[in-house]
Design an enzyme around this catalytic site. Structure first.
Site, mmCIF file in Angstrom:
data_model
loop_
_atom_site.group_PDB
_atom_site.id
_atom_site.type_symbol
_atom_site.label_atom_id
_atom_site.label_comp_id
_atom_site.label_asym_id
_atom_site.label_seq_id
_atom_site.Cartn_x
_atom_site.Cartn_y
_atom_site.Cartn_z
ATOM 1 N N GLY A 113 -37.087 -43.687 -113.125
ATOM 2 C CA GLY A 113 -37.829 -42.710 -113.489
ATOM 3 C C GLY A 113 -37.020 -41.934 -114.721
ATOM 4 O O GLY A 113 -37.973 -41.222 -115.293
ATOM 5 N N ARG A 114 -35.822 -42.166 -114.870
ATOM 6 C CA ARG A 114 -35.073 -41.258 -115.864
ATOM 7 C C ARG A 114 -34.041 -42.109 -116.374
ATOM 8 O O ARG A 114 -32.933 -41.206 -116.795
ATOM 9 C CB ARG A 114 -35.052 -39.945 -115.480
ATOM 10 N N LYS A 131 -28.957 -42.090 -117.996
ATOM 11 C CA LYS A 131 -29.378 -41.424 -116.993
ATOM 12 C C LYS A 131 -29.861 -39.997 -117.466
ATOM 13 O O LYS A 131 -29.237 -39.111 -117.966
ATOM 14 C CB LYS A 131 -28.630 -41.168 -115.650
ATOM 15 N N ASP A 137 -39.910 -35.748 -115.349
ATOM 16 C CA ASP A 137 -39.726 -35.315 -116.897
ATOM 17 C C ASP A 137 -39.017 -36.324 -117.419
ATOM 18 O O ASP A 137 -38.876 -36.290 -118.693
ATOM 19 C CB ASP A 137 -39.612 -33.768 -117.258
ATOM 20 N N GLY A 138 -38.295 -37.366 -116.764
ATOM 21 C CA GLY A 138 -37.371 -38.263 -117.088
ATOM 22 C C GLY A 138 -36.030 -37.722 -117.624
ATOM 23 O O GLY A 138 -35.166 -38.431 -118.229
ATOM 24 N N ASP A 193 -33.373 -47.077 -101.799
ATOM 25 C CA ASP A 193 -33.234 -47.277 -103.275
ATOM 26 C C ASP A 193 -31.873 -46.863 -103.865
ATOM 27 O O ASP A 193 -31.745 -46.880 -104.915
ATOM 28 C CB ASP A 193 -34.452 -46.443 -103.808
ATOM 29 N N ASN A 194 -30.990 -46.159 -102.964
ATOM 30 C CA ASN A 194 -29.718 -45.756 -103.389
ATOM 31 C C ASN A 194 -28.621 -46.612 -103.047
ATOM 32 O O ASN A 194 -27.652 -46.132 -103.058
ATOM 33 C CB ASN A 194 -29.470 -44.132 -102.877
HETATM 34 P P1 AMP Z 1 -32.765 -39.897 -106.790
HETATM 35 O O1 AMP Z 1 -33.109 -39.034 -105.727
HETATM 36 O O2 AMP Z 1 -32.255 -39.335 -107.971
HETATM 37 O O3 AMP Z 1 -32.206 -41.078 -106.218
HETATM 38 O O4 AMP Z 1 -34.422 -40.352 -107.440
HETATM 39 C C1 AMP Z 1 -35.378 -40.703 -106.893
HETATM 40 C C2 AMP Z 1 -36.450 -41.229 -107.588
HETATM 41 O O5 AMP Z 1 -36.934 -40.205 -108.267
HETATM 42 C C3 AMP Z 1 -35.979 -42.455 -108.760
HETATM 43 O O6 AMP Z 1 -36.973 -43.039 -108.607
HETATM 44 C C4 AMP Z 1 -35.584 -41.492 -109.799
HETATM 45 O O7 AMP Z 1 -35.936 -42.158 -110.927
HETATM 46 C C5 AMP Z 1 -36.838 -40.556 -109.755
HETATM 47 N N1 AMP Z 1 -36.691 -39.188 -110.520
HETATM 48 C C6 AMP Z 1 -35.730 -38.247 -110.239
HETATM 49 N N2 AMP Z 1 -35.740 -37.213 -110.957
HETATM 50 C C7 AMP Z 1 -36.683 -37.485 -111.784
HETATM 51 C C8 AMP Z 1 -37.039 -36.812 -113.120
HETATM 52 N N3 AMP Z 1 -36.535 -35.908 -113.338
HETATM 53 N N4 AMP Z 1 -37.905 -37.535 -113.704
HETATM 54 C C9 AMP Z 1 -38.409 -38.773 -113.479
HETATM 55 N N5 AMP Z 1 -38.093 -39.382 -112.242
HETATM 56 C C10 AMP Z 1 -37.054 -39.038 -111.503
HETATM 57 MG MG MG Z 2 -31.920 -42.994 -106.715
#
Ligand code: AMP
Ligand code: MG
Length: 549
Positions: free
Chosen positions: A134-135, A155, A167-168, A303-304
């Site tokens: 997502g970012r 990232k 917001d990416g 997913d992680n």
């Molecule tokens: P994470 O907890 O960082 O592993 O993120 C979980 C999911 O949320 C993943 O699909 C990320 O790409 C998405 N994500 C986290 N933060 C953002 C952000 N600020 N904008 C878009 N997607 C996000």
């Molecule tokens: Mg992740």
């Protein structure tokens, strides 16, 4: 201008003993990706529309441009080793505008193909549907002078079809944490994605509610460049199961085996069974290394978890200070699902979900073999963790009662709030005969806690006995132990201090941390002055992090 080249200089007749003398590229404008990345063979959504959340179909990637960081940029830090050992770059390139623009998503070297990866995942035990990058943007593929293939990824580089309501972007604090931990883990012997550099903008701001208290505030946006051999996760397959795309699951599995597990014969009838087994065992080997350095990932959603067995996605992780088996660094993990001592079993649970996701491409025979294989994983990981702890004590053999011998030590550390890292390190620093000598123990702040536990002398006796049985000399005990028991790990309080300075554009401490963690087993004067192997400051007790990043 110098061009990268590799000269292999034989040191002895035996060709195994060679060194690689490299001239690194000093002009970043000369640096290129390979002309076509391997992932271009996979289905890519070439023209994604993403003004609103979309369910991407029949693709492994979406082709998306980066959205550059705007405003005045600062280079926070680089990893000199990642630049030179992985990307064949002279670290001096970090000072150039092109390189900073590369990190900021403004400059894409020749051969680049920016894509975001489609995946899903089980978050905290529940299916969360499509997640995806997502970012993050994979930028291209680089084959280095050693013939290794690496994929740099940004990232925090803007919205993608997987941004959902985000917001990416990424903020400075979480980017510093990812940068420092991935490089530190690499030097601590933990399989991991790497980080090459980090850039922050003075003017590009985003809203974040750091503590989830309802009080959002503006923070500066940052981008970290991560580097990995590839970015496929268990969730890359789960999304294909849920969306009923078995053909694509097979294409992706065959692609990953061909490119990343080349020792598995594509014509072998057991190829998926062998592949599953390797994904499982490398991930379990990885989690055993975490247990050995007191690392708690914090968000072990499927997913992680990388298919390649690398630690991936550093968020609200924590390296334990005092030993507490239920240590949970993530403030959102109320149930302690991802507590320190649960990590091995969670990895096994995740691998079970991975097997489920592969189901549509497996024969009945494959399924039976994988099922039987899964049944062996808990014992395998427990043994790996046990071996890790024995090695931390200079021992090798799993003799009778080894588990309770380790558990007794950990229980004593827990009941006396002894430090995880420093207890093991100090055990390596003191002669084994001094482990029952009060004066000698008093000089070692963490051992001085654990030695107050009721069973200490009995345990020391057992330890001495085991060393004798294995015929381990005192010299080799201490030598072995100082190679696996670090003096320094990136504790949350050290990172907090470095982040506070970085917020004011003072990046010395972040850079110092990177320098210290290059050699986490050696005494470092600056680290000692800052108290990095001393008792952690009282303000840091119970520090937790949220997922806000
Ligand atoms: P994470 O907890 O960082 O592993 O993120 C979980 C999911 O949320 C993943 O699909 C990320 O790409 C998405 N994500 C986290 N933060 C953002 C952000 N600020 N904008 C878009 N997607 C996000
Ligand atoms: Mg992740």
């Amino acid at each position: 201008m110098k061009r990268a080249f590799c000269v292999l200089v034989p040191l002895f007749q035996d060709t195994k003993f060679t060194v690689s003398t490299m001239a690194k590229l000093t002009d970043f404008k000369e640096w290129k990706f390979r002309s076509s990345p391997s992932y271009a063979e996979l289905p890519i959504d070439e023209n994604p529309q993403y003004n609103e959340p979309v369910a991407v179909k029949n693709a492994v990637f979406s082709k998306v441009p980066t959205e550059p960081l705007t405003g005045k940029l600062h280079l926070v830090c680089v990893s000199e080793e990642a630049l030179s050992d992985i990307l064949d770059l002279d670290p001096k390139v970090a000072e150039t505008e092109e390189f900073v623009n590369f990190l900021a998503g403004k400059y894409l070297p020749e051969g680049g193909l920016t894509v975001s990866h489609r995946y899903g995942g089980y978050q905290f035990g529940f299916w969360a549907d499509q997640l995806g990058d997502g970012r993050a943007h994979i930028l291209g593929e680089y084959v280095n002078s050693k013939g290794e293939c690496w994929q740099p990824q940004l990232k925090g580089s803007g919205e993608t079809p997987y941004s959902r309501f985000g917001d990416g972007r990424a903020v400075l604090r979480s980017s510093v944490r990812e940068m420092v931990a991935s490089e530190a883990c690499h030097h601590l012997g933990v399989p991991t994605t790497r980080a090459a550099g980090l850039v922050v903008s003075d003017d590009h701001k985003v809203w974040r509610d750091k503590t989830y208290s309802g009080m959002a505030r503006q923070e500066r946006a940052a981008i970290v460049m991560r580097v990995a051999r590839a970015w496929y996760r268990l969730g890359s397959f789960e999304i294909l199961l849920k969306r009923k795309e078995p053909q694509l699951a097979q294409t992706l599995a065959d692609f990953i085996i061909k490119h990343h597990f080349p020792h598995i014969d594509m014509n072998d009838a057991d190829k998926y069974v062998k592949w599953f087994s390797e994904v499982a065992h490398t991930n379990l080997d990885m989690v055993a290394t975490w247990q050995g350095v007191g690392f708690t990932h914090g968000v072990l959603n499927t997913d992680n978890i990388s298919v390649l067995g690398d630690t991936i996605d550093y968020g609200p992780y924590g390296f334990m200070d005092h030993y507490y088996e239920h240590y949970v660094p993530n403030s959102s993990d109320d149930m302690g699902r991802y507590a320190f001592n649960k990590q091995p079993e969670i990895l096994v649970w995740n691998l079970g979900k991975f097997a489920e996701a592969l189901d549509p491409i497996l024969s009945e025979e494959d399924k039976a073999k994988i099922k039987a294989g899964i049944a062996t994983l808990p014992e395998y990981v427990n043994n790996q963790v046990l071996k890790t702890y024995l090695a931390k004590l200079g021992l090798k053999e799993i003799q009778d009662g080894a588990s309770s011998f380790i558990k007794d030590l950990l229980d004593m550390m827990q009941s006396t709030s002894a430090d995880f890292t420093c207890t093991f390190r100090q055990l390596a620093e003191l002669d084994v005969t001094k482990l029952s000598d009060t004066a000698a123990l008093e000089a070692k702040w963490s051992l001085n806690k654990v030695c107050k536990a009721k069973g200490w002398l009995k345990w020391v006796h057992k330890y001495t006995d085991r060393l004798q049985k294995e015929n381990v000399s005192e010299e080799s005990r201490r030598q072995r132990m100082s190679k696996v028991n670090p003096l320094y790990v990136p504790r949350n309080w050290m990172l907090q201090e470095a982040i506070a300075d970085a917020d004011n554009n003072d990046f010395h401490k972040v850079r110092l941390l990177l320098k210290i963690f290059k050699e986490p087993y050696s005494v470092n004067k600056e680290a000692e002055m800052l108290g990095y192997s001393s008792q952690p400051p009282s303000w840091s007790y119970g520090l937790k992090l949220s997922c806000s990043s």
